[in-house]
Write an enzyme that holds these catalytic residues in place. Sequence first.
Site, short mmCIF file in Angstrom:
data_model
loop_
_atom_site.label_atom_id
_atom_site.label_comp_id
_atom_site.label_asym_id
_atom_site.label_seq_id
_atom_site.Cartn_x
_atom_site.Cartn_y
_atom_site.Cartn_z
N ASP A 28 -1.89 5.70 -4.97
CA ASP A 28 -2.15 4.87 -3.80
C ASP A 28 -2.59 3.46 -4.22
OD1 ASP A 28 -4.42 5.20 -0.91
OD2 ASP A 28 -2.98 3.65 -1.53
N ASP B 191 0.82 -1.20 0.00
CA ASP B 191 0.00 0.00 0.00
C ASP B 191 0.86 1.26 0.00
OD1 ASP B 191 -2.21 1.49 2.53
OD2 ASP B 191 -1.84 1.97 0.42
C1 47J Z 1 -6.91 -0.76 4.18
C2 47J Z 1 -6.81 0.45 3.33
C3 47J Z 1 -5.65 0.96 2.74
C4 47J Z 1 -6.07 2.10 2.05
C5 47J Z 1 -5.26 3.03 1.20
N1 47J Z 1 -4.06 3.46 1.79
N2 47J Z 1 -7.40 2.23 2.24
C6 47J Z 1 -8.29 3.26 1.71
N3 47J Z 1 -7.87 1.21 3.03
#
Ligand code: 47J
Length: 330
Positions: free
Chosen positions: A219, A35
């Site tokens: 992202d 992520d």
């Molecule tokens: C678990 C998770 C990771 C992210 C993006 N960084 N989101 C929106 N939710």
Amino acid sequence: DTGSAAAIPINEVDIAYVTPVTIGTPPQTLMLDLDTGSSDLWVFSSLTPSNQVRGQEIYSPTKSSTSKLLSGHTWSIRYGDGSGSRGTVYTDNFTIGGLEVKSQAVQAALEVSSSFTQEQSLDGLVGLGFSALNTVRPSSQLTFFDNARPNLDEEVFTADLKYHATGSYDFGFIDSKKYAGNITYTAVQQSPGYWTHSLSGYSVGSGAFHASQISGISDTGTTLLYLPTAIVTAYYRQVQGAQNSQYYGGYVFPCSSTLPTFTFGIEGARFTIPASYINYTRISPTSTTCYGGLQSSSGLGINIFGDVALKAAFVVFSGTNPPRIGFAIK
Ligand SMILES: Cc1cc(CN)n(C)n1
């Protein structure tokens, strides 16, 4: 050093991608979501209450001869989608795709929110944002990329996410077989810690390109593409029967509608997202109403270039000084 690992969609609409990693001695394999929009490496663990674990693989530090408790350290994180987790911290040997970091901070969950419990194919996250965002206290910890960086052949990692297929993450090298033409780089603003950069504009379908600096974050942990309302309304104006639904919390349309493509600019380069990527999912399994992969960012306070956009390109996250991000056609 280099590493290369698969990015596997966890369901039929690519809601997230997981990558096999190993932790500890002997190696424990977990499937984690890499992520770039956060900077905590956390895992379901033997410390996670059993009523919050539903099919996930767990990390058991007591079964690893190389684990060490980072005494007195805790962490707690909340993501943009409202999910979250918290816990304690160990260090242990951690590898992704053959690339090893010894004494990586591994954040063991003591509690996870319900959406994580329900996601049985996801055992945790590997934050690949800048380490400034790490939530471990009293001393924040470094990301896997920051720990690996001194040993990497090249200070980069790349994301090759694919639509309804397995892609890859590479560390320490740029695989020229994974893209065509040139990589177009653009500046990254690393404060407060996201991969923040600008698009140079957009176009809808075969329409004219609208030059406009659109700042946001690339992202890999966010599923959809979130852009300013003006752009999103211009897109769905081209979709028969589309409407912005309060009930479903975004733009929906008849699944049979013809959607236009969406093109975004990186400097002088242009990347076209196929309509199929934006016809994201049925709102329920038997419904003929579909939810869009392009949504308004107005409620988020930030534009997010999530997987719907990133899977249309080969993306280079360059940890050079200054950092930069590169996009190439694939
Ligand atoms: C678990 C998770 C990771 C992210 C993006 N960084 N989101 C929106 N939710």
